[in-house]
Design a protein around this motif. Structure first.
Motif, PDB file in Angstrom:
ATOM      1  N   ALA A 193       4.348   5.882  -5.071  1.00 25.83           N
ATOM      2  CA  ALA A 193       4.555   5.916  -6.530  1.00 25.83           C
ATOM      3  C   ALA A 193       3.496   6.811  -7.187  1.00 25.83           C
ATOM      4  O   ALA A 193       3.812   7.633  -8.060  1.00 25.83           O
ATOM      5  N   ALA A 194       2.248   6.679  -6.742  1.00 30.61           N
ATOM      6  CA  ALA A 194       1.169   7.512  -7.300  1.00 30.61           C
ATOM      7  C   ALA A 194       1.364   8.976  -6.896  1.00 30.61           C
ATOM      8  O   ALA A 194       1.158   9.885  -7.708  1.00 30.61           O
ATOM      9  N   PHE A 195       1.789   9.192  -5.645  1.00 31.57           N
ATOM     10  CA  PHE A 195       2.021  10.560  -5.170  1.00 31.57           C
ATOM     11  C   PHE A 195       3.030  11.276  -6.070  1.00 31.57           C
ATOM     12  O   PHE A 195       2.794  12.411  -6.513  1.00 31.57           O
ATOM     13  N   LEU A 241      -5.549   2.604  -6.933  1.00 35.58           N
ATOM     14  CA  LEU A 241      -6.447   1.521  -6.529  1.00 35.58           C
ATOM     15  C   LEU A 241      -5.704   0.476  -5.703  1.00 35.58           C
ATOM     16  O   LEU A 241      -6.202   0.036  -4.658  1.00 35.58           O
ATOM     17  N   VAL A 242      -4.505   0.084  -6.164  1.00 37.49           N
ATOM     18  CA  VAL A 242      -3.726  -0.920  -5.412  1.00 37.49           C
ATOM     19  C   VAL A 242      -3.406  -0.375  -4.022  1.00 37.49           C
ATOM     20  O   VAL A 242      -3.589  -1.069  -3.009  1.00 37.49           O
ATOM     21  N   SER A 243      -2.970   0.872  -3.960  1.00 38.36           N
ATOM     22  CA  SER A 243      -2.588   1.444  -2.667  1.00 38.36           C
ATOM     23  C   SER A 243      -3.771   1.472  -1.693  1.00 38.36           C
ATOM     24  O   SER A 243      -3.676   0.957  -0.578  1.00 38.36           O
ATOM     25  N   GLY A 301       0.823  -1.215   0.000  1.00 40.78           N
ATOM     26  CA  GLY A 301       0.000   0.000   0.000  1.00 40.78           C
ATOM     27  C   GLY A 301       0.852   1.258   0.000  1.00 40.78           C
ATOM     28  O   GLY A 301       0.597   2.198  -0.765  1.00 40.78           O
ATOM     29  N   LEU A 302       1.873   1.287   0.855  1.00 40.42           N
ATOM     30  CA  LEU A 302       2.725   2.476   0.941  1.00 40.42           C
ATOM     31  C   LEU A 302       3.548   2.670  -0.334  1.00 40.42           C
ATOM     32  O   LEU A 302       3.684   3.786  -0.839  1.00 40.42           O
ATOM     33  N   LEU A 347      -6.635  -0.362   3.027  1.00 50.73           N
ATOM     34  CA  LEU A 347      -7.943  -0.402   3.693  1.00 50.73           C
ATOM     35  C   LEU A 347      -8.646  -1.753   3.524  1.00 50.73           C
ATOM     36  O   LEU A 347      -9.858  -1.843   3.713  1.00 50.73           O
ATOM     37  N   ALA A 348      -7.872  -2.781   3.188  1.00 46.42           N
ATOM     38  CA  ALA A 348      -8.478  -4.088   2.898  1.00 46.42           C
ATOM     39  C   ALA A 348      -9.310  -4.625   4.060  1.00 46.42           C
ATOM     40  O   ALA A 348     -10.354  -5.243   3.857  1.00 46.42           O
ATOM     41  N   GLU A 349      -8.858  -4.388   5.272  1.00 50.52           N
ATOM     42  CA  GLU A 349      -9.548  -4.943   6.443  1.00 50.52           C
ATOM     43  C   GLU A 349     -10.729  -4.075   6.879  1.00 50.52           C
ATOM     44  O   GLU A 349     -11.537  -4.503   7.705  1.00 50.52           O
ATOM     45  N   ARG A 350     -10.802  -2.856   6.380  1.00 51.28           N
ATOM     46  CA  ARG A 350     -11.860  -1.935   6.833  1.00 51.28           C
ATOM     47  C   ARG A 350     -12.998  -1.805   5.837  1.00 51.28           C
ATOM     48  O   ARG A 350     -14.136  -1.597   6.227  1.00 51.28           O
TER      49      ARG A 350
END
Lengths: 201, 287
Positions: free
Chosen positions: B118-120, B202-204, B112-113, B209-212
């Motif tokens: 990379a997107a940032f 989307l990947v990030s 995620g980070l 937030l996969a668990e939320r």
């Protein structure tokens, strides 16, 4: 290892990324390198940066054939901080320079040398000599040059997508004073008069 | 072996151990080629693969972590970012021994980070969003010349000619130069830019937030696999792709062997991208 260390790895990643972001702004670090994950985000990669080292004297630019040994050229291109550039410039300035009159052949223009240094030798090219190689015992009366200033610059490429034009841009540069006649005399053991005569050749 | 048998085998396998073994293979094949790191890493990896009991010991991963820290961190401004990511992942393997939950959490956060950053940078530099970076890259970078030829109609040999012009301008031999271009390249560069930013975001977000957020948790694996398959088929940085796939594998739910199978399948498929496809296809076209 207890739960206190459970998130050590992502924590390290974040700290290194924040330091990288700061250094991009303060020390001209390329976004491509340094742990910030900015690769493939900008044209300003270390691969498209070049290092330019030259001397000047009384306003005249003098090309120098010099590859520093004290600073890794890859580091200099990726992280051209003032400190790294000064280390390179001071190394160049610490040498005694002789006019490179015999070598008037221009090197191949392309491709960029692997280390990314400019090595254009023109008629006024200069060659560095360490003090131990220099002296009357060699029986050579070479033409001594004492450039007043040494310059080191790291340049990049700017691309205009509307016109497909590329131009060179300056990313960072420093300059340091060259050796004085007294400093060269102290290094070589030659008299000021002798050195002054050699400098006139 | 039938795929159902393979799925059963994967369902019974120790997820952490498989991830650890694949990481050792990655270190040997695609690790940093600095002898101070390479030689001890090969020795340790060989021992770990030959005697799997070793890779369950904290000391084993502790030594590997210290080795990487001592060699990779001082070189962080000259090595590629995925070498640093491999160091973080080694730290994660060391701290999460015996806990698949902690390993999965580390894998999700690292992915995620990494994608978030990379997107940032792509949004922040401006050259990516306006298409200039990919426009320039497709014209100059020889690694993309086959892709640029097929997708944007850039004539073969353009990258070579343009990189000579870049070298001449970089060296100060020319004040400026106009690169050979192709009319279709601009829309292609724009489309690729938006696609890459969208998939990286989307990947990030989905891994962080996969668990939320349930829906994000469900799409995360598909998004990562799509990114890896589409990106590394063109930019064949196999070491980076393998590392992402190993971390992806490590965070799959233990009751989802099909997801594990997909990660392993793409992991193996990556080797196919090393084949000289452009040479093979152009050879076929001639015959």
């Amino acid at each position: 290892m207890g739960p206190r260390f459970a998130l050590l790895a992502p924590g390290l990643l974040l700290v290194v990324a924040i330091v990288h972001l700061v250094r991009v702004h303060t020390s001209h670090v390329t976004p491509w390198k340094g742990g910030g994950f900015g690769m493939f985000s900008t044209i300003d990669s270390e691969g498209d940066r070049t290092i330019e080292i030259w001397a000047s004297d009384r306003g005249q630019r003098i090309e120098a054939d010099f590859n520093p040994t004290g600073v890794d050229s890859r580091l200099l291109r990726a992280y051209p901080s003032e400190r790294n550039l000064l280390a390179c410039a001071q190394e160049a300035a610490s040498h005694i320079w002789l006019r490179n009159e015999g070598d008037t052949v221009k090197p191949p223009l392309l491709p960029v040398p692997p280390l990314g240094f400019l090595s254009r030798e023109a008629l006024l090219g200069y060659r560095a000599r360490r003090p131990r190689l220099f002296g009357p015992e060699r029986g050579r009366m070479e033409s001594l040059r004492l450039p007043s200033t040494w310059h080191v610059a790291v340049n990049g490429i700017y691309f205009d997508p509307a016109t497909s034009t590329i131009v060179r841009t300056s990313i960072s540069s420093v300059e340091v004073p060259g050796l004085s006649l007294d400093q060269v005399a102290a290094e070589t053991g030659l008299t000021r008069e002798r050195l002054a005569s050699m400098a006139r050749n | 072996m039938r795929s159902t048998n393979l799925v059963r085998l994967l369902a019974r396998s120790d997820q952490g151990e498989v991830a650890a073994k694949l990481t050792l293979l990655l270190m040997v094949l695609y690790g940093l080629t600095v002898w101070q790191l390479e030689i001890p890493t090969i020795v340790l990896a060989a021992m770990g693969l030959a005697f799997p009991g070793l890779i369950r010991r904290r000391l084993f991963w502790g030594v590997l972590t210290i080795l990487q820290a001592v060699v990779v961190l001082p070189l962080c401004y000259t090595v590629d970012n995925h070498k640093l990511l491999l160091f973080y992942w080694t730290v994660a393997l060391a701290v999460s021994l015996g806990s698949e939950e902690v390993l999965a959490l580390n894998a999700r956060l690292l992915i995620g980070l990494c994608f978030g950053l990379a997107a940032f940078w792509k949004l922040y530099t401006g050259e990516y969003v306006n298409g200039a970076f990919l426009h320039y890259t497709l014209l100059v970078d020889g690694r993309f010349s086959y892709f640029a030829n097929v997708v944007a109609g850039v004539p073969v040999g353009t990258a070579s000619e343009n990189s000579q012009l870049v070298a001449a301008v970089a060296n100060g031999l020319l004040d400026k130069a106009v690169l050979s271009d192709a009319p279709n390249i601009r829309p292609v560069a724009m489309a690729l830019s938006y696609w890459t930013i969208a998939i990286e975001c989307l990947v990030s977000v989905s891994f962080m937030l996969a668990e939320r957020v349930a829906i994000l948790g469900q799409v995360r694996n598909a998004a990562l696999l799509l990114f890896v398959a589409s990106t590394y088929s063109v930019a064949t940085v196999i070491g980076f792709a393998w590392l992402l796939l190993i971390m992806g594998f490590a965070q799959t739910k233990s009751d989802r062997p099909n997801q594990k199978l997909l990660y392993l399948g793409v992991f193996l498929l990556m080797q196919m991208f090393r084949m000289p496809w452009s040479d093979l296809l152009s050879g076929m076209a001639l015959t």
